[in-house]
Scaffold this motif. Structure first.
Motif, PDB file in Angstrom:
ATOM      1  N   SER A  47      35.612  12.728  -9.926  1.00  0.00           N
ATOM      2  CA  SER A  47      35.514  13.230 -11.271  1.00  0.00           C
ATOM      3  C   SER A  47      35.383  14.604 -11.080  1.00  0.00           C
ATOM      4  N   PRO A  48      34.658  15.167  -9.961  1.00  0.00           N
ATOM      5  CA  PRO A  48      34.506  16.776 -10.104  1.00  0.00           C
ATOM      6  C   PRO A  48      36.089  17.336  -9.812  1.00  0.00           C
ATOM      7  N   GLN A 134      26.223  19.699 -22.399  1.00  0.00           N
ATOM      8  CA  GLN A 134      25.323  18.547 -22.169  1.00  0.00           C
ATOM      9  C   GLN A 134      24.485  18.988 -20.717  1.00  0.00           C
ATOM     10  N   GLN A 135      25.353  19.287 -19.719  1.00  0.00           N
ATOM     11  CA  GLN A 135      24.669  19.186 -18.437  1.00  0.00           C
ATOM     12  C   GLN A 135      24.066  20.536 -18.443  1.00  0.00           C
ATOM     13  N   GLN A 162      18.214  21.823 -12.077  1.00  0.00           N
ATOM     14  CA  GLN A 162      19.044  20.973 -12.370  1.00  0.00           C
ATOM     15  C   GLN A 162      20.427  20.575 -12.554  1.00  0.00           C
ATOM     16  N   PRO A 163      21.165  21.717 -13.150  1.00  0.00           N
ATOM     17  CA  PRO A 163      22.448  21.845 -13.169  1.00  0.00           C
ATOM     18  C   PRO A 163      23.184  22.044 -11.945  1.00  0.00           C
ATOM     19  N   LEU A 164      22.556  22.467 -10.901  1.00  0.00           N
ATOM     20  CA  LEU A 164      23.133  22.625  -9.715  1.00  0.00           C
ATOM     21  C   LEU A 164      23.231  21.133  -9.123  1.00  0.00           C
ATOM     22  N   LEU A 169      29.448  19.292 -13.325  1.00  0.00           N
ATOM     23  CA  LEU A 169      29.358  20.627 -13.835  1.00  0.00           C
ATOM     24  C   LEU A 169      29.832  21.678 -13.183  1.00  0.00           C
ATOM     25  N   ILE A 170      29.512  21.292 -11.606  1.00  0.00           N
ATOM     26  CA  ILE A 170      30.084  22.359 -10.614  1.00  0.00           C
ATOM     27  C   ILE A 170      31.647  22.098 -10.327  1.00  0.00           C
ATOM     28  N   GLY A 171      32.322  20.968 -10.466  1.00  0.00           N
ATOM     29  CA  GLY A 171      33.739  20.981 -10.717  1.00  0.00           C
ATOM     30  C   GLY A 171      34.491  21.593 -11.940  1.00  0.00           C
ATOM     31  N   SER A 172      33.705  21.377 -13.023  1.00  0.00           N
ATOM     32  CA  SER A 172      34.097  22.015 -13.996  1.00  0.00           C
ATOM     33  C   SER A 172      34.027  23.562 -14.114  1.00  0.00           C
TER      34      SER A 172
END
Length: 313
Positions: A47-48, A134-135, A162-164, A169-172
Motif C-alpha cells: 500500500s505505501p 486521518q493519519q 505517531q504519524p511516523l 502516510l510515509i509513502g503518501s
C-alpha cells in the motif's frame, strides 16, 4: 444509468476478490496466519508503494483539492453527533464514547477506499487527502483523548511521533514530495526505479480485499446485546448521515457539481476504518463495539454507495 452500472461493475470486481479470500479461508489455504500475513504485507509494503506510485504522478494541486474541506467537516460533525447521542441515550464511559466517535467518523480509506476509488471513481489518488488528514490529524487527536481517559496522562512524544509509524502516510508524503519536485523542475525518478515500486503497489488492492474476505470467515457480530443500539447508530451515522452532510457541504457550501460532488459523497459513505479496532485494542477499551461497528458499516456501505451512484452519477 452509466454511473450506477459502473458502480455495480466495480462492486462485482471487489466482491469476487473478497469472495476468493473467504473461500481460501474456508479451505484453510495458507494456514491460520494467512490473513495476518496478507494484511501486514499489504499495510507495510504494497500500500505505501501504491500511494507513492499514484501520488508522485499526480499534479500537486489535484492531490490537495478543496474537497478535503468537505471530508474534514463532515467527519467532525458526525463524530460530534455520536458524542451528543451517547450523552443523551447510550451513557458509555469516556473511552468507549471516543471509540464510538472514531467508529462514526473514521473512513476506511485503505482497505475499501482504495478499491472503490480505483474501480468505481476511476482514480485511486482521490483517497490520498483523506488518508493524510486521518493519519496526521484524527489519529493523534484520538490517541491523545484515549491517553487522557484511560491513563489520566498524555505522552506528548508518543502522540507527536505517531504519524511516523504509519507506512501509508510515509509513502503518501514521499509521493507528494516527488510530485512537487516534478511540477517545479520537470525531473522524475528513472523508470527502472519507479516501475518496481509501481509493480509492488499494484498487488496492494487484491491483497487487501482477499485479507478482508478471510476476516469474514467465522465472524459472529453483535454478540454483546448491550452494544447493539450504539453499533447500529454508528452504521447509520457512517453510511447515511455522513454522506448526506457531505452532499450538503459539497453542493451548497463549496458549490461542487458533477464528478467532484459524486466523489465527495461516495467517499463519505465508505465504511469505518479498521484502524479504530487497532486503537481500541491498544487501550483495551470498546473492543467488541469497535469490531461490530466496523463490520456492520462495511457490510451496509455497498448498499448506500449504490444508492448514491443511482442518484448522483
Amino acid at each position: 444509468m452509466p454511473g450506477l452500472l459502473s458502480a455495480m461493475e466495480g462492486f462485482c470486481v471487489i466482491g469476487i476478490v473478497i469472495a476468493t479470500g473467504y473461500v481460501a479461508a474456508r479451505m484453510r489455504i495458507g494456514g491460520p496466519d494467512a490473513q495476518m500475513v496478507l494484511n501486514r504485507f499489504s499495510f507495510f509494503v504494497c500500500s505505501p508503494c501504491l500511494m507513492f506510485a499514484i501520488l508522485s504522478k499526480e499534479p500537486i494541486f489535484d492531490i490537495f483539492h478543496s474537497s478535503i474541506v468537505v471530508a474534514f467537516f463532515s467527519a467532525m460533525l458526525v463524530g460530534a453527533v455520536f458524542l451528543i447521542l451517547n450523552r443523551l441515550f447510550f451513557h458509555m464511559g469516556a473511552a468507549d464514547a471516543i471509540i464510538g466517535a472514531l467508529n462514526s467518523l473514521y473512513l476506511n480509506s485503505n482497505n475499501i477506499g482504495l478499491p472503490i476509488a480505483t474501480y468505481i471513481l476511476g482514480n485511486g489518488a482521490l483517497v490520498a487527502p483523506i488518508l493524510v488528514m486521518q493519519q496526521a490529524l484524527f489519529t493523534p487527536i484520538g490517541l491523545t483523548a484515549l491517553d487522557v481517559t484511560t491513563k489520566g496522562r498524555v505522552s506528548a512524544r508518543a502522540i507527536l511521533t505517531q504519524p511516523l509509524h504509519q507506512p501509508l502516510l510515509i509513502g503518501s508524503l514521499m509521493g507528494i514530495v516527488l510530485s512537487v519536485v516534478h511540477s517545479s523542475t520537470g525531473w522524475f525518478i528513472p523508470d527502472f526505479l519507479y516501475d518496481p515500486v509501481n509493480m509492488i503497489g499494484q498487488a496492494a488492492v487484491p491483497m487487501i480485499l482477499m485479507a478482508f474476505g478471510m476476516s469474514l470467515h467465522g465472524t459472529r457480530p453483535l454478540q454483546k446485546k448491550a452494544d447493539v443500539p450504539a453499533v447500529m447508530t454508528v452504521a447509520v451515522l457512517k453510511n447515511l448521515v455522513m454522506p448526506v452532510i457531505a452532499f450538503l457541504l459539497a453542493y451548497f457550501v463549496m458549490g461542487f457539481r458533477g464528478d467532484v460532488l459524486y466523489a465527495c459523497v461516495v467517499l463519505a459513505a465508505l465504511p469505518t476504518g479498521q484502524n479504530v479496532y487497532n486503537y481500541a485494542a491498544r487501550y483495551n477499551v470498546g473492543l467488541t463495539f469497535a469490531r461490530d461497528g466496523i463490520l456492520i458499516s462495511t457490510l451496509t456501505s455497498p448498499v448506500f454507495i449504490a444508492v448514491i451512484a443511482a442518484l448522483l452519477s
